[in-house]
Enzyme design. Structure first.
Site, PDB file in Angstrom:
ATOM      1  N   ASP A   1       4.921  -0.582  -6.688  1.00 16.63           N
ATOM      2  CA  ASP A   1       3.533  -0.879  -7.491  1.00 16.63           C
ATOM      3  C   ASP A   1       2.778  -0.168  -6.893  1.00 16.63           C
ATOM      4  OD1 ASP A   1       2.188  -2.555  -9.793  1.00 16.63           O
ATOM      5  OD2 ASP A   1       1.496  -3.065  -7.349  1.00 16.63           O
TER       6      ASP A   1
ATOM      7  N   GLU B   1      -2.786   7.856  -5.373  1.00 16.14           N
ATOM      8  CA  GLU B   1      -2.180   6.537  -6.852  1.00 16.14           C
ATOM      9  C   GLU B   1      -3.879   6.220  -7.106  1.00 16.14           C
ATOM     10  OE1 GLU B   1      -3.521   2.645  -5.671  1.00 16.14           O
ATOM     11  OE2 GLU B   1      -1.819   2.871  -5.455  1.00 16.14           O
TER      12      GLU B   1
ATOM     13  N   ARG C   1       0.850  -1.404   0.288  1.00  8.59           N
ATOM     14  CA  ARG C   1       0.116   0.055  -0.132  1.00  8.59           C
ATOM     15  C   ARG C   1       0.706   1.544  -0.332  1.00  8.59           C
ATOM     16  NH1 ARG C   1      -3.480  -2.712  -2.025  1.00  8.59           N
ATOM     17  NH2 ARG C   1      -4.880  -2.950  -1.226  1.00  8.59           N
TER      18      ARG C   1
ATOM     19  N   HIS D   1       0.100  -0.501  -9.737  1.00 10.10           N
ATOM     20  CA  HIS D   1      -0.642  -1.123  -9.059  1.00 10.10           C
ATOM     21  C   HIS D   1      -1.372  -2.581 -10.122  1.00 10.10           C
ATOM     22  CE1 HIS D   1      -3.441  -1.094  -4.757  1.00 10.10           C
ATOM     23  NE2 HIS D   1      -3.079  -1.889  -5.625  1.00 10.10           N
TER      24      HIS D   1
END
Length: 332
Positions: free
Chosen positions: A258, A263, A234, A295
């Site tokens: 990622d 985001e 996260r 992600h």
């Protein structure tokens, strides 16, 4: 059962429709993320199905309850974006998918680490331009390095096994130690020792109020100079501005992420024709030793199949009065 899906992509439709073979579920798909700005669009459904960047706060939950929604189904493992106390207060059940395919995320973590280290993404672009020079592509052996894994749930456990397969020593931190990992030679230590002894630190824990900005100026100061940091968990686990400072000072030799704190304004969208106003992500992307994916770690055929299957099974279990997989048992 009628379900409203938010943050929907074409692949969500495909995999959920494939799992609805009996026609038991009636779907509504919305591309927008769920939040106070759009919650009034929810009409005549029993459940909402949300993803990582939907904002299911108290205001949203109160509105959903008033519209007769009974279930919030997360098609992901994390649930930090849902106000669980509000869900309990207004009588909504909450379910999630804690273990859709831990190997998918663990494998992507290792793929990012290898790419960042051996610079295969840069080599690929060079060769396509007929540049066969090796200058600037120097990496290091993973074999013999120490990897610190923060969080040894299903994903962290899968990553520990992969790291051991590369000949790495694995240190781990988790409030709940895994006996199988200990039998395999994984050593559980405190966070400070993990930071101080690891050449590579990989994050695999959920985001909670207690561990927000787990990676901060303070924790970075405890790490080796030239540490490599990987986060496929996260974005809020990392204080992005502190990490940028550590990149500038060379404290961090490489960063692979990622996930990203902000985001929800960027990921899962095609912004190639727009001006991105987020100066922080632009600064991150300017570093040659930073690798970012949007992600993507969960994104395999096997994982999406399991996400759809388990989400629908959770909804069926709630309807039948059975206990689904939930963040906190008292909610359902």
């Amino acid at each position: 059962m009628r379900i409203a899906f938010f943050s929907t992509q074409p692949y969500d439709r495909l995999f959920f429709e494939q799992e609805n073979t009996s026609g038991e579920f009636d779907y509504q798909f919305f591309e927008t993320h769920l939040g106070p700005h759009i919650v009034e669009i929810v009409q005549d459904v029993d459940a909402v199905c949300v993803f990582v960047n939907d904002k299911v706060n108290r205001e949203v939950i109160q509105t959903l309850a008033g519209k007769g929604v009974r279930i919030i189904a997360l098609r992901c493992a994390g649930f930090n974006n849902v106000d669980l106390n509000a869900a309990k207060e207004f009588g909504l059940s909450v379910c999630r998918v804690p273990a859709y395919s831990p190997e998918a995320v663990a494998e992507h973590t290792m793929a990012m680490l290898l790419t960042l280290n051996r610079k295969t993404h840069k080599a690929y672009n060079r060769v396509r331009e007929q540049n066969f020079s090796l200058n600037g592509l120097l990496g290091f052996n993973l074999y013999g390095k120490t990897i610190g894994v923060v969080g040894t749930g299903k994903i962290g456990k899968a990553f520990c096994k992969i790291a051991q397969g590369f000949g790495c020593a694995v240190l781990a931190f988790d409030p709940y130690q895994d006996d199988e990992l200990k039998d395999r030679g994984v050593t559980y230590v405190g966070l400070d020792e993990l930071y101080g002894e690891s050449d590579i630190v990989s994050l695999h824990c959920p985001l909670t109020p207690e561990n927000k900005h787990l990676i901060s100026s303070d924790s970075l100061g405890k790490m080796k100079d030239g540490v490599t940091l990987v986060n496929t968990s996260r974005g809020g686990l990392i204080d992005t501005l502190a990490v940028i400072d550590a990149l500038k000072s060379r404290k961090i030799a490489g960063l692979a992420i990622d996930v990203y704190e902000q985001e929800e304004k960027l990921f899962f969208k095609d912004l190639s024709g727009t001006i991105i106003e987020d100066d922080t992500i632009q600064r991150l992307m300017s570093f040659p030793n930073v690798l970012i994916t949007a992600h993507q770690a969960f994104f395999t055929d096997e994982a999406l199949t399991q996400i759809a299957r388990i989400t629908l099974r959770n909804l069926q279990d709630i309807e039948a009065g059975l206990a689904p997989v939930i963040p906190q048992a008292q909610l359902c």
